[in-house]
Design a protein around this motif. Structure first.
Motif, PDB file in Angstrom:
ATOM      1  N   UNK A   1       0.820  -1.208   0.000  1.00 25.49           N
ATOM      2  CA  UNK A   1       0.000   0.000   0.000  1.00 25.49           C
ATOM      3  C   UNK A   1       0.854   1.259   0.000  1.00 25.49           C
ATOM      4  N   UNK A   2       1.947   1.243   0.739  1.00 23.05           N
ATOM      5  CA  UNK A   2       2.810   2.425   0.797  1.00 23.05           C
ATOM      6  C   UNK A   2       3.448   2.703  -0.558  1.00 23.05           C
ATOM      7  N   UNK A   3       3.818   1.651  -1.286  1.00 23.31           N
ATOM      8  CA  UNK A   3       4.356   1.834  -2.636  1.00 23.31           C
ATOM      9  C   UNK A   3       3.270   2.354  -3.577  1.00 23.31           C
ATOM     10  N   UNK A   4       2.075   1.795  -3.451  1.00 18.49           N
ATOM     11  CA  UNK A   4       0.958   2.215  -4.292  1.00 18.49           C
ATOM     12  C   UNK A   4       0.574   3.664  -4.011  1.00 18.49           C
ATOM     13  N   UNK A   5       0.665   4.073  -2.738  1.00 20.58           N
ATOM     14  CA  UNK A   5       0.303   5.439  -2.372  1.00 20.58           C
ATOM     15  C   UNK A   5       1.246   6.461  -3.009  1.00 20.58           C
ATOM     16  N   UNK A   6       2.484   6.052  -3.295  1.00 20.68           N
ATOM     17  CA  UNK A   6       3.418   6.961  -3.982  1.00 20.68           C
ATOM     18  C   UNK A   6       2.906   7.289  -5.384  1.00 20.68           C
ATOM     19  N   UNK A   7       2.344   6.289  -6.049  1.00 17.92           N
ATOM     20  CA  UNK A   7       1.778   6.513  -7.383  1.00 17.92           C
ATOM     21  C   UNK A   7       0.528   7.383  -7.313  1.00 17.92           C
ATOM     22  N   UNK A   8      -0.347   7.100  -6.357  1.00 20.73           N
ATOM     23  CA  UNK A   8      -1.573   7.905  -6.236  1.00 20.73           C
ATOM     24  C   UNK A   8      -1.242   9.334  -5.826  1.00 20.73           C
ATOM     25  N   UNK A   9      -0.171   9.506  -5.067  1.00 19.30           N
ATOM     26  CA  UNK A   9       0.271  10.850  -4.682  1.00 19.30           C
ATOM     27  C   UNK A   9       0.755  11.624  -5.909  1.00 19.30           C
ATOM     28  N   UNK A  10       1.508  10.953  -6.777  1.00 16.87           N
ATOM     29  CA  UNK A  10       1.977  11.589  -8.013  1.00 16.87           C
ATOM     30  C   UNK A  10       0.799  11.971  -8.912  1.00 16.87           C
ATOM     31  N   UNK A  11      -0.210  11.106  -8.960  1.00 16.17           N
ATOM     32  CA  UNK A  11      -1.367  11.373  -9.814  1.00 16.17           C
ATOM     33  C   UNK A  11      -2.135  12.618  -9.375  1.00 16.17           C
ATOM     34  N   UNK A  12      -2.033  12.963  -8.092  1.00 17.23           N
ATOM     35  CA  UNK A  12      -2.705  14.166  -7.596  1.00 17.23           C
ATOM     36  C   UNK A  12      -2.110  15.427  -8.211  1.00 17.23           C
ATOM     37  N   UNK A  13      -0.888  15.321  -8.719  1.00 17.99           N
ATOM     38  CA  UNK A  13      -0.217  16.490  -9.310  1.00 17.99           C
ATOM     39  C   UNK A  13      -0.140  16.396 -10.830  1.00 17.99           C
ATOM     40  N   UNK A  14      -0.888  15.470 -11.410  1.00 28.15           N
ATOM     41  CA  UNK A  14      -0.822  15.238 -12.858  1.00 28.15           C
ATOM     42  C   UNK A  14      -2.175  15.507 -13.516  1.00 28.15           C
ATOM     43  N   UNK A  15      -2.364  16.693 -14.129  1.00 24.51           N
ATOM     44  CA  UNK A  15      -3.652  17.028 -14.751  1.00 24.51           C
ATOM     45  C   UNK A  15      -4.049  16.078 -15.881  1.00 24.51           C
ATOM     46  N   UNK A  16      -3.051  15.510 -16.571  1.00 21.23           N
ATOM     47  CA  UNK A  16      -3.376  14.569 -17.646  1.00 21.23           C
ATOM     48  C   UNK A  16      -4.104  13.353 -17.084  1.00 21.23           C
ATOM     49  N   UNK A  17      -3.637  12.880 -15.936  1.00 20.84           N
ATOM     50  CA  UNK A  17      -4.301  11.754 -15.272  1.00 20.84           C
ATOM     51  C   UNK A  17      -5.698  12.158 -14.829  1.00 20.84           C
ATOM     52  N   UNK A  18      -5.854  13.395 -14.357  1.00 22.07           N
ATOM     53  CA  UNK A  18      -7.184  13.865 -13.964  1.00 22.07           C
ATOM     54  C   UNK A  18      -8.156  13.749 -15.141  1.00 22.07           C
ATOM     55  N   UNK A  19      -7.716  14.233 -16.313  1.00 16.33           N
ATOM     56  CA  UNK A  19      -8.600  14.209 -17.484  1.00 16.33           C
ATOM     57  C   UNK A  19      -8.894  12.778 -17.897  1.00 16.33           C
ATOM     58  N   UNK A  20      -7.862  11.942 -17.894  1.00 19.15           N
ATOM     59  CA  UNK A  20      -8.055  10.549 -18.299  1.00 19.15           C
ATOM     60  C   UNK A  20      -9.059   9.856 -17.392  1.00 19.15           C
ATOM     61  N   UNK A  21      -8.904  10.035 -16.077  1.00 21.30           N
ATOM     62  CA  UNK A  21      -9.801   9.370 -15.131  1.00 21.30           C
ATOM     63  C   UNK A  21     -11.204   9.968 -15.182  1.00 21.30           C
ATOM     64  N   UNK A  22     -11.284  11.278 -15.378  1.00 21.34           N
ATOM     65  CA  UNK A  22     -12.595  11.912 -15.474  1.00 21.34           C
ATOM     66  C   UNK A  22     -13.346  11.464 -16.710  1.00 21.34           C
ATOM     67  N   UNK A  23     -12.636  11.382 -17.824  1.00 19.29           N
ATOM     68  CA  UNK A  23     -13.268  10.933 -19.067  1.00 19.29           C
ATOM     69  C   UNK A  23     -13.681   9.474 -18.955  1.00 19.29           C
ATOM     70  N   UNK A  24     -12.839   8.676 -18.322  1.00 17.84           N
ATOM     71  CA  UNK A  24     -13.158   7.258 -18.151  1.00 17.84           C
ATOM     72  C   UNK A  24     -14.417   7.093 -17.292  1.00 17.84           C
TER      73      UNK A  24
END
Length: 225
Positions: free
Chosen positions: A135-158
């Motif tokens: 979980x701690x390793x996975x949280x590093x990825x989710x933390x990075x995604x919070x600062x990535x607008x491209x991921x925001x758009x991808x997840x929102x569109x999905x």
């Protein structure tokens, strides 16, 4: 007017995506906190028990309050652990094997009847540590995604693209398991990602050059074909 609607639509997708990414990270953080709390209480309970353990009477200092808390939350932690919380179990001095043995949920009651062994407690601690580490390793990825607008758009569109699937689920046509299988499938992720990319680029181009120019450009491409 068209440009305003496009801007509004893109911002809406970004916001929906950010909420999805934030909620995902929040769930991971909560799972880490709960797993850490469960492990701490389990270690405290087991240490108290074994520090005064009498092997002849097969009993030790039994903290009833901790036992109740561990038992009340054992189903939740076992469910969260998933594959981390199961193993092929061979009892000490026995030859039979139990497949898909749920480690935590089967170990806690052993403290009450005195049948718990070091192997049992070590297995619980190990699976909890592995799970927390994951979980701690996975949280590093989710933390990075919070600062990535491209991921925001991808997840929102999905998420928007999933609306028909949720409608079918709401009417009982497909099950929750099917919904999760579709959303987690590689094909769905690739297709939705490509559509999201094309939509974002098209929207930005339309905003920059104008709707009329974009339409003329598209018609020009079609005419050349």
């Amino acid at each position: 007017m068209i440009t305003t609607l496009i801007i509004f639509g893109i911002l809406t997708v970004f916001i929906i995506g950010f909420v999805q990414v934030y909620n995902r990270h929040s769930r991971v953080v909560k799972k880490i906190s709960f797993a850490g709390e469960y492990r701490n209480k389990f270690v405290e309970f087991a240490n108290k028990y074994f520090q005064t353990y009498d092997r002849y009477n097969r009993s030790g200092d039994f903290d009833g309050e901790l036992y109740v808390w561990l038992t009340m939350n054992v189903s939740k932690i076992q469910s969260n652990l998933g594959t981390f919380g199961v193993m092929d179990y061979i009892a000490p001095f026995q030859t039979y094997r139990v497949s898909n043995y749920q480690i935590v949920i089967n170990t806690i009651p052993k403290f009450r009847d005195g049948s718990v062994k070091d192997f049992d407690t070590n297995s619980v601690d190990d699976c909890l540590l592995r799970y927390i580490g994951y979980l701690e390793e996975y949280s590093k990825d989710t933390q990075k995604n919070l600062r990535n607008p491209i991921v925001w758009f991808r997840e929102g569109f999905r998420e928007i693209l999933s609306i028909p699937i949720f409608i079918l689920n709401w009417f009982g046509i497909i099950s929750n398991r099917t919904v999760n299988s579709i959303k987690d499938s590689l094909i769905y992720k690739v297709i939705s990602g490509l559509i999201a990319l094309v939509t974002l680029v098209s929207g930005l181009v339309t905003i920059v050059v104008g709707y009329d120019q974009s339409v003329k450009f598209i018609f020009g491409l079609i005419g050349k074909q």
